[in-house]
Structure formats: structure tokens, C-alpha cells
Design an enzyme around this catalytic site. Sequence first.
Site, mmCIF file in Angstrom:
data_model
loop_
_atom_site.group_PDB
_atom_site.id
_atom_site.type_symbol
_atom_site.label_atom_id
_atom_site.label_comp_id
_atom_site.label_asym_id
_atom_site.label_seq_id
_atom_site.Cartn_x
_atom_site.Cartn_y
_atom_site.Cartn_z
ATOM 1 C CD GLU A 19 -2.107 2.069 2.152
ATOM 2 O OE1 GLU A 19 -1.873 3.263 1.873
ATOM 3 O OE2 GLU A 19 -2.382 1.673 3.288
ATOM 4 C CB CYS A 34 -1.516 6.738 2.712
ATOM 5 S SG CYS A 34 -2.540 5.530 3.572
#
Length: 496
Positions: A257, A291
Site C-alpha cells: 500500500e 495516505c
Amino acid sequence: MPDDFSIDADWNALYVDGEWTDSAGDDAVAVEDPSTREAVTEVPAGVEADVDAAYEAAAAAQTEWADQPPARREEAVQEFLGALQAHSDEIVELLAREAGGSRIMGETSVQIAADHAAEAATLTRRMKGEHADSNIPGKENVVERGPKGVVTVISPWNFPLNLSMRAVAPAIAAGNAVVLKPATNTPITGGLLFGKLFEEVGLPDGVLNVVTGRGSDIGDRVAGHPESDVVAFTGSTSVGRQVAATAAENLAVPTMELGGNNPFVVTADAGLDRALDAASFGSFVHQGQVCISINRHIVHEDVYDEYVDRLAERAASLPAGSVHDDQTVVGPIIDESQRDEMLGYVEETVEAGATLETGGETVPVDGVDDSLVVAPTVLSGVTNDMAAACNEHFGPIAPVIPFSDLDEAVEIANDTEYGLSSAVHAGDLGVAKDVADRLETGHVHINDQPINDEAHVPFSGTKASGMGSYNSDAFLDEITETKWVSIQREPREYPF
């Protein structure tokens, strides 16, 4: 090893094979409080010999752990969840002093981590195979599912607790052993804390191993260790490319990720009150160090001026400062390099023609001007190629970009190498869904903001935002493997 959860305790040990041990090296890494900028403790700067010892212990322990009944593995994770919740207040304080997290961030981290642990506990009963008919008479096909072996977890500093949890707990529940390498800035809440909690509930020795240290010293050995079967990494795209390449050389499965440049689209008929509520949270929670936070506000020209004015007013009103003040909403950036990079993006964007509506500077903390706290910042007149918009700024910065029609909005939103999360606000849900279908991101949130994580829903990115998937059955597929077993129950005829 500390008998409490205070950050001032002696955390200067690695957790390997069920023991708190000294590093084979003689160096240490200071853990600093981003609010006060003071060193509060230190942890070992692990070396490659420590990494090797951790993988040796994990490999030795994994087979016996995998042979444990599902109920035993489920029990271990449930007891870990209980320990996490019992120590939640101390953990929130640890997150404040190590990660610069406000109380909102700390409590949210514990809540999300608990959700991941609870979901992980259920995976032990969902590791099911299947039966398939055969084209060959008298043959039975059985597909079995089992753990991969040793799972490497490399976690980030921004939300260290829950982003470690979402990989560690499922991996252990599925019968794997784990080597956990936390970020250098957050080695306790992202790593050593897990050793402490799992030790408290009696996890067998070697099933979890934690090695702290600098990525520049041990990162390649961790990512490319021959005993590693899966590498679960969360972090920047630039580092993730290197980690994935290193893992692939060893034929380990990379689950990545990575970075994001998340768009927040606001149409002309959107309810601005609701959109601005979402925008403020999605840009400024945990200083934008998420994020999946809003990186670009893409707003229809008919409501653009009002949106900018109201967002700037909200940003300027947010309490910013030390997270040791419970009233603080926007706390410190993790370190100087991150702070200076994001302020550089703001400066470049203004030089390129944007207008600084509010913020763009540090906020004094306890009389110190050179703090790590950056005032919530709103920029108007931004285009997609300006520094604060085309880069993942990872800070409390809200660049606002105008658009004239939905085709242009979608084009602006997708004009990035990233594809992690996104959101769209519209009065017409049909229009919102049409826009959502065209956004090139792993997840889209309608009439909400892009910061969402639910342990039972797949979490993945597209393009340069990652590969593989986290959460529930999606991550279970990453950390387990299937075996085809055929049984020839009747004599088979062969051609010779």
C-alpha cells in the site's frame, strides 16, 4: 523490558523468539516527541545479524503454530485484542509522544486497530478449501488452504498502530509467523508494543519477532530475507518500488500500500455545509499525514469562491500546537525533513501563481518558533501541475482547483500516477455515482471524505498506489496458499 506502557520506560531491546534481547550491534535510535522535540527514550539500531535471528526464530516456530487448531489461533488474537483495549489509554499517550498524534488520532488508531484484530480472529474459521470434480474417471480433486509461512511486515510512522495491526494480526491468525520491522520514527507503537502485548497473552515463542532499526541499515535484509514468504509494506511509492523488487528477487509475495494523491470532487449542487465538514476532517486530521487524506480539492467554479472562503475560515480556526494540549486538533509533523518538504511545496505553488489564503507557516510551541507544527493551509487558484497538487504533500495543506464541467473534474482527478482513495460530493446521488465510477482509485466515498478503513472491506490501490490488497478475505488470499490434492479412487487407464 518495561513492565509498563510508558514511553519513558526502557524500550531498548528487540523481541526475538519470545525474549527481549540486546542487539548484536551497539548503536541505538533516539525516539523523539514531535511536539516538544525532546528525546524521550531509545531503541536498538538493529543490524543484519538481528534480522537473521528473527527470521530463524520465525521459521522454526511457524510449522508448530500452523498445526494449532483454529480455535487456539483465534483465542490468541482475541486475547491480544483484550490486552490492546485494556491498555488503550496508555497507548493513546504513547501515540501522542511518539507519533505526534492528537487525542482524536490516538483514539481513532486504537479503534481501527481493535477492528482489525477482531476481524483477524475470525479468519481462522474461514481458511477453507474446496472440492472440484475431475475430468478423469474415478478421481477426486481437493483444494486445501494453508499459511504461506513467514510474513514480513514493514510498517509506516503515520498511523503505526493500526497499519501494523492490519498485517500482523491476520498473518498470525492464519498460522504464519511474523517478523515486524516498524518505522524508525515510531518503533514502539508500530513494533515493540506488539511484542509486549502478545507476550502478555502468551503467544508461543518465535511466532512474532520485532526488529527495530534504520531502514538504510537493515531494510534490504528484511525485505529480501530468504525465509520471507510475504512482504507486507505500507509507505511511499518510491521506497515501495524498491521493497517490492527486493522481495520479488526472493520470490516472496509483495503486498504494497503506497502513496496517494487523493481527489475530493465537489459539484455545483453539492451541499456545501456537508462537503466542508468532510473537507476539513479529510485534509487536517493528524496534520494530513494520512495516505488516504485529501490531497486535492476539485471544486466546481460556481461554488468555488464560497468554498475557498469557508474552508480557509475553518482551517484558520482549528487549534494547532502541542498534542499534549487536549484542545489541539492539528499537531506536529513527524520530523523536520517532512515539514520542510511540505512547506517547500507551498512556497513553489505560490511562486507558480496560486494564492495563499491561510497558513503556510509554522506555529510556535511553548515559545519556540521553529516548531514542527504547520498551520492548516489553504491555497486557491491552484492548477493540477503545481507542486502542492501534483505531489503527495502529506501535510495540513488544501490546494483548491476549479473545474467547469464533470468531464474536466474527472480528467483532473485522474491526472496523477496514483490511485488510492477519493471522494465526491454531489446533490444528485446518480451523478455522484457516475463520477465515482470514472475515478481511477481503489476506493471512492460518496458524500464523505477519502479517509476510511473498515477491516471487513477490501483496501487496495491502483496504478502507483500499490499492489495486492489488505483487509479480510482479500488479505487472507495474500498470506495463504492453496494446494491441489487429487485422489485417484479407481484404477486409471493410461495410453501406455
